[in-house]
Structure formats: C-alpha cells, structure tokens
Scaffold this active site. Structure first.
Site, PDB file in Angstrom:
ATOM      1  N   TYR A  78      -8.942   7.369  -4.338  1.00 56.83           N
ATOM      2  CA  TYR A  78      -9.003   7.922  -2.980  1.00 56.83           C
ATOM      3  C   TYR A  78     -10.389   7.686  -2.403  1.00 56.83           C
ATOM      4  O   TYR A  78     -11.381   8.201  -2.921  1.00 56.83           O
ATOM      5  CB  TYR A  78      -8.675   9.417  -3.062  1.00 56.83           C
ATOM      6  CG  TYR A  78      -8.638  10.170  -1.758  1.00 56.83           C
ATOM      7  CD1 TYR A  78      -8.550   9.527  -0.527  1.00 56.83           C
ATOM      8  CD2 TYR A  78      -8.667  11.562  -1.767  1.00 56.83           C
ATOM      9  CE1 TYR A  78      -8.496  10.251   0.649  1.00 56.83           C
ATOM     10  CE2 TYR A  78      -8.603  12.293  -0.598  1.00 56.83           C
ATOM     11  CZ  TYR A  78      -8.523  11.633   0.609  1.00 56.83           C
ATOM     12  OH  TYR A  78      -8.469  12.353   1.773  1.00 56.83           O
TER      13      TYR A  78
ATOM     14  N   LYS B 234      -5.770   5.080  -1.806  1.00 53.68           N
ATOM     15  CA  LYS B 234      -5.589   5.875  -0.591  1.00 53.68           C
ATOM     16  C   LYS B 234      -6.872   5.639   0.198  1.00 53.68           C
ATOM     17  O   LYS B 234      -7.950   6.098  -0.196  1.00 53.68           O
ATOM     18  CB  LYS B 234      -5.389   7.354  -0.886  1.00 53.68           C
ATOM     19  CG  LYS B 234      -5.241   8.174   0.407  1.00 53.68           C
ATOM     20  CD  LYS B 234      -5.148   9.670   0.172  1.00 53.68           C
ATOM     21  CE  LYS B 234      -5.056  10.383   1.526  1.00 53.68           C
ATOM     22  NZ  LYS B 234      -5.049  11.865   1.376  1.00 53.68           N
TER      23      LYS B 234
END
Length: 304
Positions: A138, A166
């Site tokens: 992420y 992400k």
C-alpha cells in the site's frame, strides 16, 4: 485461501467500515450486515481493519478477531484481505502470521510511517512480510510521508507472494506499473474509473463503495463517464475531512451503522452533514447502503 491469480481477479475491493455498538465495542452483527450489502452488490473482496476500518484504533486482539470472523463468515464469497501492516516490522510479521493462520487470503502491507526508514530498510521490511504469504503493498504518501517509488517496488514485485499495489500516487504511476506487468488497484476513489478504463488498473480498493457498492460495481465494470461525473461530488464530500470521518458519518446518517465513534474521530459538522444529505438523497435509495440519509441527532452520538 485463494491463490494469487484468483486474488488478482478481484476488481472491486471495499475497505470495509468497522461499526461499533452502544458500548464502543465492535458490532459484529452490524459488521456482518455491512458485508452482506457488499456481497449483494457484487463486491469481490474486503479489506478488514484498514484505515477505513479503523485498524489503527484497535488493539491486536480486536483486529485479529475481526479478520478471523470475516474469514469464518465470508471467505466462500469474498477475497479477505487483512490489514496486518505496521510501522514496526516485528509487529507486522507477528500479525501477518496470525492473519494467515486464521485463513485470510492476503495481507495489506503499508510502509513504516512516522518512524520512517531508508530504502534498504523498506526493502527488508517488505521482504520479511512477503515471505509469510500473499500481500498487497500500500503506497499512500499522504499518510506515511514517504513515497514507495518504482525503484523500491520493482524488485519486490518479483517475490512469489507479491499480489500488487494499492497505489495512491495517481494515473501515471498506475499505468507505468501495469505496463510492467505489476498489478495495481487505485487507492483514490475519484480516479478509479479512469484508472480502470484508461490506464488499465486491476480495479480499486474503495472507501465510497461502503456507501454505494452497486454504483461502484457499475463504475468498475464498464466505462461510464456520466456515472463517474455524477459520483464525483459525493466522492469529494467523503474526503472533506480525513478518512474515515465522512464515511463513518454517512453510514450513521443512513442508519446503516450506529452513530458511535472511536476518538479521535468525531462526526462531520451539521452543515457538512446537510451537504451529504443532499448528495446522497439525489441517488436512488435502493443503491445506498441504509437508504435515505438524514442529519444525525447530536443526542444520539456516542464518543469512545
């Protein structure tokens, strides 16, 4: 547990909200109802205990319990991604081991924040958690204060347990990775449509889909400029304060969750709520989790 190729097919993953009961504890019945709404709308997966799900406000016992509960209740219908990342590598390793022992499909791993480290330290941190099982990395520089650049990520992408990114750094970064064969999910709801249909992202890990999963399913499945334009004001409103303040407020406004907040999060102001009421109630109530929105009665709000 699913294999990595099946996880990569999940195009709409909701960063699911964690609701609380009137005593400030996790409301498992309320949580299940929110997840069932995602399943009914066609979501492919959920992130449990992410920023939106307030993993940062849970102790690890609560956090890991909620991951295990999600696996037990929903793993036959959804990809279960447990947010087991931490700015403490030892803590991230331990939590990730427990999460996989509970049966989660993948972990969400963030780079160490606040106590930032060197590029070499980042690489070692991610290598340790990737060794445990499938993981999304992420990248959200606005929260961590540190951008995970392709120089860092590209070597990690060769790890057998690397699922993808992400990515909150925008279209150009997503397009670059996808051209390199590195799977990306947009972390920015307002860019998700174009990231998917113009820049070939694998999908989105979304906040807004907590509230309008059916509409977000349509947005991700096919190019739909009118729907994207229609939802932009709502998405902007959902980030008028740091996430998850507005989505917490919105789901309380529609009655999908009790108006119970863990500090330091508090509801949006009355004027902000009135803006949200107008935006939400312009939509077909059948596409909104909880239905019609109204301003929360301040007397009903509980802060813990």
């Amino acid at each position: 547990m699913r294999n990595i190729e099946s996880i990569k097919k999940a195009s709409l993953i909701t960063a699911i909200k964690t609701p609380y009961d009137l005593h400030g504890n996790i409301d498992l019945a309320g949580f299940d109802a929110l997840v069932e709404a995602q399943i009914a709308a066609g979501a492919d997966g959920i992130v449990v205990g992410g920023t939106t799900g307030e993993g940062q406000l849970m102790n690890w016992e609560e956090h890991l319990m909620l991951i295990a509960h999600s696996v037990n209740q929903f793993s036959d219908k959804l990809v279960i991604v447990g947010n087991t990342g931490s700015n403490n590598t030892r803590e991230a390793v331990k939590a990730t081991e427990y999460g996989f022992a509970s049966g989660m499909d993948a972990a969400l791993q963030i780079n160490p924040y606040y106590g930032r480290t060197s590029e070499a330290g980042l690489s070692e941190h991610f290598a340790r958690v990737l060794d445990i099982g499938p993981a999304f990395i992420y990248n959200v520089p606005g929260r961590t204060g540190q951008d995970l650049t392709p120089k860092i990520i590209e070597p990690l992408a060769g790890h057998a347990n690397f699922v993808g990114m992400k990515e909150c750094a925008g279209h150009e970064r997503i397009a670059y990775y996808e051209q390199k064969g590195i799977a990306c999910w947009s972390g920015n709801d307002d860019q998700a449509h174009d990231s998917r249909h113009v820049h070939q992202s694998h999908g989105v890990i979304s906040v807004t889909s907590n509230l309008v999963p059916q509409l977000f399913r349509a947005l991700i499945d096919s190019p739909n400029e009118p729907l994207n334009a229609q939802l932009q004001p709502l998405m902007n409103w959902l980030f008028c304060e740091p996430n998850p303040i507005a989505i917490n407020t919105a789901l309380a406004m529609t009655g999908a969750a009790l108006p119970v907040f863990r500090l330091p999060y508090v509801p949006l102001s009355e004027s902000q709520q009135r803006t949200g009421v107008e935006l939400i109630n312009q939509l077909n109530a059948e596409t909104v989790v909880g239905g019609v929105a109204d301003v929360i009665n301040p007397a009903d709000v509980k802060l813990y």
